[in-house]
Design a protein around this motif. Sequence first.
Motif, PDB file in Angstrom:
ATOM      1  N   GLY A   1      -4.481  24.288  19.609  1.00 38.37           N
ATOM      2  CA  GLY A   1      -3.473  24.786  18.668  1.00 38.37           C
ATOM      3  C   GLY A   1      -3.600  26.269  18.410  1.00 38.37           C
ATOM      4  N   PRO A   2      -2.562  26.825  17.760  1.00 39.14           N
ATOM      5  CA  PRO A   2      -2.448  28.283  17.637  1.00 39.14           C
ATOM      6  C   PRO A   2      -3.628  28.949  16.919  1.00 39.14           C
ATOM      7  CG  PRO A   2      -0.736  27.149  16.368  1.00 39.14           C
ATOM      8  CD  PRO A   2      -1.377  26.131  17.218  1.00 39.14           C
ATOM      9  N   GLU A   3      -4.274  28.256  16.024  1.00 42.49           N
ATOM     10  CA  GLU A   3      -5.400  28.857  15.310  1.00 42.49           C
ATOM     11  C   GLU A   3      -6.426  29.391  16.309  1.00 42.49           C
ATOM     12  OE1 GLU A   3      -7.341  26.285  12.557  1.00 42.49           O
ATOM     13  OE2 GLU A   3      -8.888  27.753  12.072  1.00 42.49           O
ATOM     14  N   TYR A   4      -6.606  28.673  17.420  1.00 35.77           N
ATOM     15  CA  TYR A   4      -7.539  29.119  18.462  1.00 35.77           C
ATOM     16  C   TYR A   4      -6.802  29.811  19.599  1.00 35.77           C
ATOM     17  CZ  TYR A   4     -10.843  26.421  15.813  1.00 35.77           C
ATOM     18  OH  TYR A   4     -11.635  25.974  14.803  1.00 35.77           O
ATOM     19  N   ALA A   5      -5.699  29.172  20.043  1.00 43.30           N
ATOM     20  CA  ALA A   5      -4.987  29.665  21.228  1.00 43.30           C
ATOM     21  C   ALA A   5      -4.494  31.093  21.049  1.00 43.30           C
ATOM     22  CB  ALA A   5      -3.812  28.752  21.548  1.00 43.30           C
ATOM     23  N   GLU A   6      -4.237  31.477  19.796  1.00 37.19           N
ATOM     24  CA  GLU A   6      -3.696  32.822  19.579  1.00 37.19           C
ATOM     25  C   GLU A   6      -4.748  33.830  19.157  1.00 37.19           C
ATOM     26  OE1 GLU A   6      -0.427  32.385  16.872  1.00 37.19           O
ATOM     27  OE2 GLU A   6       0.681  31.082  18.254  1.00 37.19           O
ATOM     28  N   THR A   7      -5.988  33.376  19.059  1.00 39.61           N
ATOM     29  CA  THR A   7      -7.002  34.311  18.549  1.00 39.61           C
ATOM     30  C   THR A   7      -8.228  34.467  19.437  1.00 39.61           C
ATOM     31  OG1 THR A   7      -8.128  32.601  17.268  1.00 39.61           O
ATOM     32  CG2 THR A   7      -6.347  33.785  16.156  1.00 39.61           C
ATOM     33  N   VAL A   8      -8.715  33.363  19.995  1.00 42.79           N
ATOM     34  CA  VAL A   8      -9.993  33.456  20.714  1.00 42.79           C
ATOM     35  C   VAL A   8      -9.816  34.241  22.010  1.00 42.79           C
ATOM     36  CG1 VAL A   8     -11.827  32.149  21.859  1.00 42.79           C
ATOM     37  CG2 VAL A   8     -10.897  31.348  19.680  1.00 42.79           C
ATOM     38  N   GLU A   9     -10.632  35.253  22.182  1.00 43.13           N
ATOM     39  CA  GLU A   9     -10.553  36.078  23.397  1.00 43.13           C
ATOM     40  C   GLU A   9     -11.362  35.405  24.504  1.00 43.13           C
ATOM     41  OE1 GLU A   9     -11.392  38.861  20.138  1.00 43.13           O
ATOM     42  OE2 GLU A   9     -11.265  40.364  21.748  1.00 43.13           O
ATOM     43  N   LEU A  10     -10.704  35.290  25.647  1.00 45.00           N
ATOM     44  CA  LEU A  10     -11.318  34.540  26.751  1.00 45.00           C
ATOM     45  C   LEU A  10     -11.044  35.245  28.072  1.00 45.00           C
ATOM     46  CD1 LEU A  10     -12.454  31.847  28.101  1.00 45.00           C
ATOM     47  CD2 LEU A  10     -10.093  31.024  28.065  1.00 45.00           C
ATOM     48  N   ALA A  11     -12.062  35.339  28.893  1.00 45.62           N
ATOM     49  CA  ALA A  11     -11.868  35.725  30.295  1.00 45.62           C
ATOM     50  C   ALA A  11     -12.420  34.591  31.135  1.00 45.62           C
ATOM     51  CB  ALA A  11     -12.600  37.026  30.613  1.00 45.62           C
TER      52      ALA A  11
ATOM     53  N   PHE B   1     -15.079  37.066  52.340  1.00 43.44           N
ATOM     54  CA  PHE B   1     -13.822  37.787  52.084  1.00 43.44           C
ATOM     55  C   PHE B   1     -13.786  38.445  50.716  1.00 43.44           C
ATOM     56  CE2 PHE B   1     -12.650  35.503  55.804  1.00 43.44           C
ATOM     57  CZ  PHE B   1     -11.628  36.232  56.382  1.00 43.44           C
ATOM     58  N   ARG B   2     -14.722  38.065  49.864  1.00 44.35           N
ATOM     59  CA  ARG B   2     -14.834  38.667  48.525  1.00 44.35           C
ATOM     60  C   ARG B   2     -13.495  38.629  47.775  1.00 44.35           C
ATOM     61  NH1 ARG B   2     -18.187  37.332  47.513  1.00 44.35           N
ATOM     62  NH2 ARG B   2     -19.137  38.680  45.996  1.00 44.35           N
ATOM     63  N   GLY B   3     -12.923  37.448  47.697  1.00 38.08           N
ATOM     64  CA  GLY B   3     -11.702  37.268  46.922  1.00 38.08           C
ATOM     65  C   GLY B   3     -12.003  36.628  45.579  1.00 38.08           C
ATOM     66  N   GLY B   4     -11.192  36.918  44.591  1.00 40.97           N
ATOM     67  CA  GLY B   4     -11.386  36.294  43.279  1.00 40.97           C
ATOM     68  C   GLY B   4     -10.311  36.747  42.315  1.00 40.97           C
ATOM     69  N   TYR B   5     -10.285  36.098  41.151  1.00 39.88           N
ATOM     70  CA  TYR B   5      -9.389  36.576  40.100  1.00 39.88           C
ATOM     71  C   TYR B   5     -10.006  36.320  38.749  1.00 39.88           C
ATOM     72  CZ  TYR B   5      -7.822  31.815  38.794  1.00 39.88           C
ATOM     73  OH  TYR B   5      -7.774  30.513  38.343  1.00 39.88           O
ATOM     74  N   MET B   6      -9.529  37.028  37.731  1.00 37.18           N
ATOM     75  CA  MET B   6      -9.869  36.643  36.366  1.00 37.18           C
ATOM     76  C   MET B   6      -8.575  36.545  35.562  1.00 37.18           C
ATOM     77  SD  MET B   6     -11.826  40.039  34.913  1.00 37.18           S
ATOM     78  CE  MET B   6     -11.176  41.694  35.122  1.00 37.18           C
ATOM     79  N   GLU B   7      -8.581  35.603  34.614  1.00 39.04           N
ATOM     80  CA  GLU B   7      -7.473  35.493  33.672  1.00 39.04           C
ATOM     81  C   GLU B   7      -7.993  35.913  32.306  1.00 39.04           C
ATOM     82  OE1 GLU B   7      -5.992  31.597  32.721  1.00 39.04           O
ATOM     83  OE2 GLU B   7      -4.160  32.392  31.828  1.00 39.04           O
ATOM     84  N   ILE B   8      -7.212  36.742  31.631  1.00 41.07           N
ATOM     85  CA  ILE B   8      -7.665  37.289  30.366  1.00 41.07           C
ATOM     86  C   ILE B   8      -6.707  36.897  29.260  1.00 41.07           C
ATOM     87  CG2 ILE B   8      -7.813  39.511  29.171  1.00 41.07           C
ATOM     88  CD1 ILE B   8      -9.263  40.434  31.763  1.00 41.07           C
ATOM     89  N   ILE B   9      -7.234  36.256  28.230  1.00 43.08           N
ATOM     90  CA  ILE B   9      -6.409  35.701  27.154  1.00 43.08           C
ATOM     91  C   ILE B   9      -6.733  36.425  25.843  1.00 43.08           C
ATOM     92  CG2 ILE B   9      -5.852  33.569  25.889  1.00 43.08           C
ATOM     93  CD1 ILE B   9      -5.261  33.303  28.808  1.00 43.08           C
ATOM     94  N   ASN B  10      -5.697  36.782  25.127  1.00 36.57           N
ATOM     95  CA  ASN B  10      -5.835  37.383  23.793  1.00 36.57           C
ATOM     96  C   ASN B  10      -6.573  38.712  23.796  1.00 36.57           C
ATOM     97  OD1 ASN B  10      -4.446  35.389  22.298  1.00 36.57           O
ATOM     98  ND2 ASN B  10      -6.248  34.045  22.363  1.00 36.57           N
ATOM     99  N   MET B  11      -6.543  39.408  24.915  1.00 33.87           N
ATOM    100  CA  MET B  11      -7.211  40.711  24.921  1.00 33.87           C
ATOM    101  C   MET B  11      -6.310  41.746  24.245  1.00 33.87           C
ATOM    102  SD  MET B  11      -8.653  43.041  28.056  1.00 33.87           S
ATOM    103  CE  MET B  11     -10.305  42.403  28.284  1.00 33.87           C
ATOM    104  N   ASP B  12      -6.926  42.574  23.449  1.00 35.40           N
ATOM    105  CA  ASP B  12      -6.256  43.683  22.784  1.00 35.40           C
ATOM    106  C   ASP B  12      -5.514  44.544  23.817  1.00 35.40           C
ATOM    107  OD1 ASP B  12      -6.360  45.558  20.222  1.00 35.40           O
ATOM    108  OD2 ASP B  12      -6.774  46.806  21.981  1.00 35.40           O
ATOM    109  N   ASP B  13      -4.281  44.930  23.513  1.00 41.85           N
ATOM    110  CA  ASP B  13      -3.463  45.654  24.494  1.00 41.85           C
ATOM    111  C   ASP B  13      -4.074  46.982  24.918  1.00 41.85           C
ATOM    112  OD1 ASP B  13      -1.536  43.753  24.796  1.00 41.85           O
ATOM    113  OD2 ASP B  13      -0.270  44.532  23.181  1.00 41.85           O
ATOM    114  N   GLU B  14      -4.653  47.690  23.967  1.00 41.47           N
ATOM    115  CA  GLU B  14      -5.256  48.978  24.326  1.00 41.47           C
ATOM    116  C   GLU B  14      -6.456  48.784  25.257  1.00 41.47           C
ATOM    117  OE1 GLU B  14      -4.941  52.232  20.879  1.00 41.47           O
ATOM    118  OE2 GLU B  14      -5.605  50.282  20.131  1.00 41.47           O
TER     119      GLU B  14
END
Lengths: 509, 509
Positions: free
Chosen positions: B310-320, B335-348
């Motif tokens: 829910g939003p209490e966590y989904a909109e606040t907890v910062e996660l990579a 091949f050194r391929g990979g990705y990261m997904e970044i959630i709730n990271m500050d825009d700056e």
Amino acid sequence: TLCRHTLSSLSATRRGLPKEKMSENGIMSRAKVLTIDTMNPTVKKVEYAVRGPIVQRAVELERELSEGMKKPFAEVIKANIGDAHAMGQQPITFFRQVLALCSYPELLSDSTFPEDAKSRACRILQSCGGNSMGSYSASQGIDSVRQDVARYIERRDGGVACDPDNIYLTTGASDGIVTMLKLLVCGEGTTRTGVMIPIPQYPLYSAALAELGAVQINYFLNEEKCWSLDITELQRAVNEARQYCNPRALCIINPGNPTGQVQSRQCIEDVIRFAAKERLFLMADEVYQDNVYAEGCQFHSFKKVLFEMGPEYAETVELASFHSTSKCYMGECGFRGGYMEIINMDDEVKDQLTKLLSVRLCPPVPGQALMDLVVNPPQPGEPSYGSFIKERTATLSALAEKAKLTEQVLNTVQGISCNPVQGAMYSFPRITIPEKAVKEATETGQQPDMFYCMKMLEETGICLVPGSGFGQKDGTYHFRMTILPPTDKLKILLNKVKEFHQRFTQQYS
Amino acid sequence: TLCRHTLSSLSATRRGLPKEKMSENGIMSRAKVLTIDTMNPTVKKVEYAVRGPIVQRAVELERELSEGMKKPFAEVIKANIGDAHAMGQQPITFFRQVLALCSYPELLSDSTFPEDAKSRACRILQSCGGNSMGSYSASQGIDSVRQDVARYIERRDGGVACDPDNIYLTTGASDGIVTMLKLLVCGEGTTRTGVMIPIPQYPLYSAALAELGAVQINYFLNEEKCWSLDITELQRAVNEARQYCNPRALCIINPGNPTGQVQSRQCIEDVIRFAAKERLFLMADEVYQDNVYAEGCQFHSFKKVLFEMGPEYAETVELASFHSTSKCYMGECGFRGGYMEIINMDDEVKDQLTKLLSVRLCPPVPGQALMDLVVNPPQPGEPSYGSFIKERTATLSALAEKAKLTEQVLNTVQGISCNPVQGAMYSFPRITIPEKAVKEATETGQQPDMFYCMKMLEETGICLVPGSGFGQKDGTYHFRMTILPPTDKLKILLNKVKEFHQRFTQQYS
């Protein structure tokens, strides 16, 4: 939303919870852990103009164009970065054949592939764990590739010995440069490591030094003498720097980026003597070693000159030199291949270097394979030799022609003066910016040449990098432009630059 | 030589030149600029056991064998590293076909390649500058690849939305992890950033933290409960750490490396609540997300659980969260391929991240292409679907079988006890080392399990990594062994381990 935000932070403050705030749905929203104020301060200091705000705007413009928005130009031309294939340069067929064979070895039974490509692919695959490019290599790079690099250096340097143990394969040259700088940084305050870099410089150097918290020591190239390097200027820079830091390394970019000069043999000797006298670790960025165009100019590697100066230097001066698959006639930037050769490095430090590299496991194996092909291309008598030479010559000749063309056209413009592009892939002309434009730029908090380049981008679609991104003498302005677009396109581009400059000058006079 | 060196430094000292010394040919040899005493001290603190001294000895032994030296074994088996192809795992045919087509697009007219491989290659090439993998991509990665990653995550997470703007392609997962840690580090003394990592851990974490000068905060996994994660232990660790640093991030490896556990959904929820409460940035290393073998175990991504809370966590907890082409059924490490997904990271901060990545230009494009294929494999109805599913299933079934086999055989040995290998690619059994062996190891300055593994290597050719390289509770000993060798070879290997352990135990009883 502005109002809502204000309200929710107000209510949070009222409750005495400065680190949390109430969002619209009544949920306590926590202040971020990671903010601009609480992030790594050295990262904030990093700047990298080659992909800075002007390039971000160029990408936006491209999107706007693709969405059908009306612009005074039909396409964005990215002359900001040495990205040869993106500008239409074709890859070397032999290289790509071998890479395809290595990627999908079932093709080894395909009769349309030349035998030398197949035998080269087999040799590379035999050096890979499980005969697959999908395996990790040794952290220092694949053994057989390092041997091929060593033999290439020996041929290039007229027989000066090269030990494969001194070769480290890297993820592009940038990776090697950053790694070497990382080893060199220590001390605090006035004993902090200082690193001498040319101004103008390629901003990887300033970015890496900022991130490592090392002291950047600027030495200025002499624009009046075709961006040559004066030892007296090196001496001035190191003397001044000794008052506030501990100068430990001297970086040279030859052929020059962004300035395109090619160093004379004599100058390299003088630099080596200077480094020995001042006890500086030498870092020679030689990624443009095949990009030499001007008559009378020739590439001399620091390694070769060092060894020709006799044991007093050859056995003592510490040197790291860097090469890459991204430039020259290859232009294979996307593969992130490269190597560094390290001379006279302390054995214990070498162990530390190997350990450090092992944490990142290995450089990309396709890039290592490509580096192998670059240092060990088809030989006379092999089936692919003819086409390889033809393709390489065509690319290098076209670059030589475009280097000349760029210099000539730019020098026809009043208020632009451009040194000969002796080598590398860029022109770095000096531009006169009228007082009124300088004032307007300053008032909007912009560097005058950023203001100039941004205006050029908006009016013409041409994306250049302002000189301020590379460093320049105070009060002078420049831009860096690649010479990579195809000749016909380059002509159009140069004319557009000319027209823009005239318009801009008139507008602000 | 010893004598000569002593003499020359004597003569140098006599002349009052402590920084120079006379070499045998009368040349003044300067002291090195860069020595173990003057190099970056944080680099010296880095340790990385997976490629440490035991692996260096393994490489030496391989060379000695190839030179015909007599050994008690015919080959060195490197079970130290998750290097699937090196252990004989076959790449996915479709992936390699597309990579060959992208490397050498002339193959697009070759009728032996399936149509779906061709259309996939075309799509990738169209996203590359000049339609060449040799061009730089955007620093964040190729747009279309990031879109494919986002759609993959949405499918994987049952429809939870994923914004391609939050996806960053990386040079393997390691690159992403180090970059995120780099952003998080700040402060000095008791305000220095602390990062919580599991013990046992994958030593990339400890190495990166040492290099960045961050504080490593250990939380211990519960070996008695199949290496599960207790929130009370997290709480203990963070409480203690607050006395000497500023804990800002919590790293989770799920499925676990080196420990092979798969976290329950409930545990992930608890961890997220804990991170929210303690204001910690979450880093979820999920590179083994397809490597789940044990019945009743299932992979739950942190992203999915976070959004289901829910939003209490989904909109606040910062996660990579991090993924890679190197593990799972692909095993394409090189091949050194990979990705990261970044959630709730500050825009700056996000802007700063993009800037930082731009200095290194871009991740290797072939690795990006491969990542694209991993997240967007052949679909039902496409010509390659059948063979893709068959190959993937074969690899994952074999891994599941080998996970079971490893646990079973090791648990038959007295003095070895092995938790179920629920996921990932390693067993991490606990070993009993006799007092006498512990004493002998300590006397020679070695960790007892390093002593044990080194002896095993010399006697059997099997290269394992001692538990001390990953961290373990004091007084306990382990080793990490991959489950990657082909089943028949794995059986032989496990029997050799068994025999060695019995011999070793007897010898030191």
